[in-house]
Design a protein around this motif. Structure first.
Motif, PDB file in Angstrom:
ATOM      1  N   CYS A 168       0.821  -1.212   0.000  1.00 14.76           N
ATOM      2  CA  CYS A 168       0.000   0.000   0.000  1.00 14.76           C
ATOM      3  C   CYS A 168       0.858   1.267   0.000  1.00 14.76           C
ATOM      4  O   CYS A 168       0.494   2.263  -0.632  1.00 14.76           O
ATOM      5  CB  CYS A 168      -0.961  -0.008   1.184  1.00 14.76           C
ATOM      6  SG  CYS A 168      -2.283  -1.246   0.986  1.00 14.76           S
ATOM      7  N   LYS A 218       2.056   1.645  -3.567  1.00 11.14           N
ATOM      8  CA  LYS A 218       0.919   2.056  -4.399  1.00 11.14           C
ATOM      9  C   LYS A 218       0.598   3.534  -4.181  1.00 11.14           C
ATOM     10  O   LYS A 218       0.348   4.266  -5.141  1.00 11.14           O
ATOM     11  CB  LYS A 218      -0.290   1.188  -4.055  1.00 11.14           C
ATOM     12  CG  LYS A 218      -1.485   1.437  -4.937  1.00 11.14           C
ATOM     13  CD  LYS A 218      -2.586   0.436  -4.611  1.00 11.14           C
ATOM     14  CE  LYS A 218      -3.800   0.664  -5.479  1.00 11.14           C
ATOM     15  NZ  LYS A 218      -4.844  -0.329  -5.207  1.00 11.14           N
ATOM     16  N   GLN A 219       0.629   3.992  -2.920  1.00 11.38           N
ATOM     17  CA  GLN A 219       0.363   5.395  -2.616  1.00 11.38           C
ATOM     18  C   GLN A 219       1.423   6.306  -3.231  1.00 11.38           C
ATOM     19  O   GLN A 219       1.105   7.365  -3.775  1.00 11.38           O
ATOM     20  CB  GLN A 219       0.294   5.623  -1.102  1.00 11.38           C
ATOM     21  CG  GLN A 219       0.000   7.058  -0.711  1.00 11.38           C
ATOM     22  CD  GLN A 219      -1.334   7.543  -1.241  1.00 11.38           C
ATOM     23  OE1 GLN A 219      -2.320   6.822  -1.218  1.00 11.38           O
ATOM     24  NE2 GLN A 219      -1.373   8.757  -1.735  1.00 11.38           N
ATOM     25  N   TYR A 243       1.934   9.703 -10.283  1.00  7.25           N
ATOM     26  CA  TYR A 243       1.240   9.547 -11.564  1.00  7.25           C
ATOM     27  C   TYR A 243      -0.266   9.821 -11.495  1.00  7.25           C
ATOM     28  O   TYR A 243      -0.925   9.826 -12.525  1.00  7.25           O
ATOM     29  CB  TYR A 243       1.463   8.131 -12.107  1.00  7.25           C
ATOM     30  CG  TYR A 243       2.920   7.796 -12.266  1.00  7.25           C
ATOM     31  CD1 TYR A 243       3.706   8.416 -13.223  1.00  7.25           C
ATOM     32  CD2 TYR A 243       3.525   6.875 -11.418  1.00  7.25           C
ATOM     33  CE1 TYR A 243       5.040   8.100 -13.367  1.00  7.25           C
ATOM     34  CE2 TYR A 243       4.869   6.556 -11.554  1.00  7.25           C
ATOM     35  CZ  TYR A 243       5.624   7.186 -12.523  1.00  7.25           C
ATOM     36  OH  TYR A 243       6.930   6.871 -12.644  1.00  7.25           O
ATOM     37  N   GLY A 244      -0.820   9.976 -10.312  1.00  5.50           N
ATOM     38  CA  GLY A 244      -2.263  10.113 -10.161  1.00  5.50           C
ATOM     39  C   GLY A 244      -2.917   8.757 -10.039  1.00  5.50           C
ATOM     40  O   GLY A 244      -2.286   7.723 -10.252  1.00  5.50           O
ATOM     41  N   SER A 245      -4.173   8.757  -9.714  1.00  5.78           N
ATOM     42  CA  SER A 245      -4.852   7.480  -9.457  1.00  5.78           C
ATOM     43  C   SER A 245      -5.817   7.069 -10.571  1.00  5.78           C
ATOM     44  O   SER A 245      -6.486   6.058 -10.459  1.00  5.78           O
ATOM     45  CB  SER A 245      -5.616   7.565  -8.138  1.00  5.78           C
ATOM     46  OG  SER A 245      -6.597   8.571  -8.211  1.00  5.78           O
ATOM     47  N   ASN A 246      -5.906   7.831 -11.617  1.00  8.81           N
ATOM     48  CA  ASN A 246      -6.827   7.451 -12.704  1.00  8.81           C
ATOM     49  C   ASN A 246      -6.078   6.910 -13.870  1.00  8.81           C
ATOM     50  O   ASN A 246      -5.198   7.249 -14.408  1.00  8.81           O
ATOM     51  CB  ASN A 246      -7.678   8.633 -13.120  1.00  8.81           C
ATOM     52  CG  ASN A 246      -8.607   9.024 -12.005  1.00  8.81           C
ATOM     53  OD1 ASN A 246      -8.368   8.711 -10.849  1.00  8.81           O
ATOM     54  ND2 ASN A 246      -9.674   9.701 -12.350  1.00  8.81           N
ATOM     55  N   HIS A 283       3.151   5.778  -5.932  1.00 12.25           N
ATOM     56  CA  HIS A 283       2.894   5.857  -7.372  1.00 12.25           C
ATOM     57  C   HIS A 283       1.685   6.731  -7.678  1.00 12.25           C
ATOM     58  O   HIS A 283       1.687   7.466  -8.669  1.00 12.25           O
ATOM     59  CB  HIS A 283       2.713   4.467  -7.967  1.00 12.25           C
ATOM     60  CG  HIS A 283       4.008   3.744  -8.142  1.00 12.25           C
ATOM     61  ND1 HIS A 283       4.086   2.389  -8.306  1.00 12.25           N
ATOM     62  CD2 HIS A 283       5.289   4.182  -8.163  1.00 12.25           C
ATOM     63  CE1 HIS A 283       5.356   2.031  -8.432  1.00 12.25           C
ATOM     64  NE2 HIS A 283       6.098   3.107  -8.343  1.00 12.25           N
ATOM     65  N   CYS A 284       0.673   6.678  -6.829  1.00  8.96           N
ATOM     66  CA  CYS A 284      -0.506   7.540  -7.025  1.00  8.96           C
ATOM     67  C   CYS A 284      -0.129   9.016  -6.881  1.00  8.96           C
ATOM     68  O   CYS A 284      -0.646   9.859  -7.613  1.00  8.96           O
ATOM     69  CB  CYS A 284      -1.613   7.176  -6.039  1.00  8.96           C
ATOM     70  SG  CYS A 284      -2.451   5.625  -6.415  1.00  8.96           S
ATOM     71  N   GLU A 285       0.765   9.306  -5.945  1.00 10.09           N
ATOM     72  CA  GLU A 285       1.190  10.687  -5.763  1.00 10.09           C
ATOM     73  C   GLU A 285       1.990  11.191  -6.968  1.00 10.09           C
ATOM     74  O   GLU A 285       1.907  12.375  -7.321  1.00 10.09           O
ATOM     75  CB  GLU A 285       2.014  10.809  -4.475  1.00 10.09           C
ATOM     76  CG  GLU A 285       1.169  10.663  -3.235  1.00 10.09           C
ATOM     77  CD  GLU A 285       1.976  10.533  -1.960  1.00 10.09           C
ATOM     78  OE1 GLU A 285       3.225  10.634  -2.006  1.00 10.09           O
ATOM     79  OE2 GLU A 285       1.354  10.321  -0.902  1.00 10.09           O
TER      80      GLU A 285
END
Length: 81
Positions: A68, A71-72, A78-81, A74-76
């Motif tokens: 997690c 994953k967080q 590249y974004g989560s969509n 990478h979301c920060e």
């Protein structure tokens, strides 16, 4: 309690158990699902999470947290969509 103690059931009553090194869950709709999980991960100790209604596996907590966190990150970036 252990995974082998769970009774498989049809969805939506299927027991849901955390998977290791992931943020996913395994649902036991039949004995094959349960046997496959035990073969891959062992007959691990499980604890009922009353708030979210699933079976947590304390043994998997460290690997799930690491997944997690990555994953967080990478979301920060590249974004989560």
């Amino acid at each position: 309690m252990r995974v082998s103690d769970l009774q498989p059931a049809r969805f939506p009553a299927s027991p849901s158990v955390e998977n290791p090194n992931s943020d996913s869950y395994r649902m036991f709709t039949n004995d094959f699902n349960k046997a496959s999980f035990i073969e891959a991960n062992g007959d691990v100790e499980i604890v009922w999470n009353e708030r979210y209604k699933f079976w947590a596996v304390p043994e998997f907590a460290e690997g799930r947290k690491a997944y997690c966190d990555i994953k967080q990150a990478h979301c920060e970036i590249y974004g989560s969509n």
